[in-house]
Design an enzyme around this catalytic site. Structure first.
Site, PDB file in Angstrom:
ATOM      1  N   LYS A 178      46.893  33.778  34.876  1.00 14.69           N
ATOM      2  CA  LYS A 178      47.727  32.707  34.329  1.00 14.69           C
ATOM      3  C   LYS A 178      48.986  33.256  33.653  1.00 14.69           C
ATOM      4  O   LYS A 178      50.018  32.572  33.584  1.00 14.69           O
ATOM      5  CB  LYS A 178      46.924  31.856  33.352  1.00 14.69           C
ATOM      6  CG  LYS A 178      45.968  30.875  34.019  1.00 14.69           C
ATOM      7  CD  LYS A 178      46.732  29.779  34.757  1.00 14.69           C
ATOM      8  CE  LYS A 178      45.822  28.689  35.257  1.00 14.69           C
ATOM      9  NZ  LYS A 178      46.546  27.563  35.888  1.00 14.69           N
ATOM     10  N   SER A 227      48.405  28.831  30.606  1.00 22.83           N
ATOM     11  CA  SER A 227      47.391  28.800  29.555  1.00 22.83           C
ATOM     12  C   SER A 227      47.924  29.468  28.300  1.00 22.83           C
ATOM     13  O   SER A 227      48.573  30.517  28.379  1.00 22.83           O
ATOM     14  CB  SER A 227      46.122  29.531  30.010  1.00 22.83           C
ATOM     15  OG  SER A 227      45.205  29.664  28.932  1.00 22.83           O
ATOM     16  N   TYR A 241      41.056  35.479  34.319  1.00 24.05           N
ATOM     17  CA  TYR A 241      41.782  34.214  34.345  1.00 24.05           C
ATOM     18  C   TYR A 241      43.060  34.316  33.518  1.00 24.05           C
ATOM     19  O   TYR A 241      44.131  33.884  33.945  1.00 24.05           O
ATOM     20  CB  TYR A 241      40.874  33.113  33.802  1.00 24.05           C
ATOM     21  CG  TYR A 241      41.527  31.762  33.632  1.00 24.05           C
ATOM     22  CD1 TYR A 241      41.697  30.900  34.712  1.00 24.05           C
ATOM     23  CD2 TYR A 241      41.953  31.332  32.377  1.00 24.05           C
ATOM     24  CE1 TYR A 241      42.281  29.657  34.556  1.00 24.05           C
ATOM     25  CE2 TYR A 241      42.539  30.083  32.206  1.00 24.05           C
ATOM     26  CZ  TYR A 241      42.697  29.250  33.300  1.00 24.05           C
ATOM     27  OH  TYR A 241      43.280  28.012  33.129  1.00 24.05           O
TER      28      TYR A 241
END
Length: 277
Positions: A185, A165, A181
């Site tokens: 990532k 990401s 998150y």
């Protein structure tokens, strides 16, 4: 601003419609996790159009069946659908075992499966959510790499592509909902480099793609609400969200012989969003 964004998006779609497949991946076997929707499905379709034998997978069997049918409807027949929850070791083994049983090897692994089970700032994240984030977003990538690497090393050729990401670089405006998150990532930035170093002597490459704000169901938290998106939009120099198909082109390139001397790199697909720490 939103009107100009729609105009730019229309132009991008027209350019994609003018592109033609060139069989860059002819005969190669591509395993793609989380590939029944959004970015994963767009990549699966594009790899199939480039001549690859494609393995579609996700954790719900009915989604797998639907995605396989979509591929068939496009005239893509070399497609295998396998139900796989990447968080389960038995599912991971079954996925690779089925592929090897059908086609004998794995040439390309692209790990797109990911989760964001809860929103909130990092220090408000529960231990159970933290464990799930790292089990799916990090550990499963490592485990699947261990499963496919021997097949690639035996052939002295292969491409491993992780989907990370752009938020790993702090590119999205301060938004606590994605904290856990983003941290999980971010691990894929280093994983691509460490795997690349270990497997480079066997001509097996590892790279990481870092999507920005892409118009998928998974990314709706950032693009579906006009108020939220208006806060994010100033951080995107191209002033629009991307489409899943705009990630697929890079995924094909990195898997192809055109990228034969590229490994251990991280590539943003984010309309110009900040892509360095």
């Amino acid at each position: 601003m939103f009107a100009s964004s729609r105009s730019a998006l229309a132009s991008a779609r027209q350019c994609r419609q003018m592109s033609h497949a060139s069989n860059k991946l002819s005969g190669q076997v591509a395993v793609i996790t989380g590939s029944t929707d959004g970015i994963g499905l767009a990549i699966a379709k594009r790899k199939g159009q480039e001549g690859a034998r494609v393995v579609v997978s996700s954790r719900r069997s009915h989604n797998v069946e639907r995605a396989v049918q979509e591929m068939h409807d496009l005239g893509l027949k070399d497609v295998l659908g396998v139900q796989c929850n990447v968080g389960k070791p038995e599912d991971r083994h079954n996925l690779i075992d089925q592929v090897v049983a059908k086609w004998g090897t794995v040439d390309i692994l692209l790990t797109n499966a990911g989760v964001n089970p809860a929103t909130g700032w990092l220090l408000d994240c529960s231990e159970s959510v933290w464990d799930k984030l790292f089990d799916i977003n990090v550990k499963s990538n490592w485990a699947l790499t261990k499963l496919v690497a021997p097949h690639m090393q035996k052939k002295k050729k292969g491409s491993i592509i992780y989907i990370g990401s752009i938020a790993s670089f702090g590119s999205i405006v301060p938004y606590g909902a994605l904290s856990g998150y983003i941290v999980s990532k971010s691990c894929l930035l280093s994983m691509s480099k460490m795997v690349a170093q270990q497997l480079a002597p066997d001509n097996v490459r590892a790279n990481c793609i870092l999507p920005g704000i892409i118009k998928t169901r998974f990314g709706e938290v950032l693009h579906a609400d006009d108020e939220v998106f208006s806060g994010v939009l100033p951080t995107i120099p191209m002033h629009r969200a991307g489409e899943p198909e705009e990630v697929a082109g890079l995924a094909v390139f990195l898997a192809s012989d055109d990228a034969s001397y590229i490994t251990g790199e991280n590539y943003g697909v984010a309309g110009g969003m900040q892509s360095r720490l």
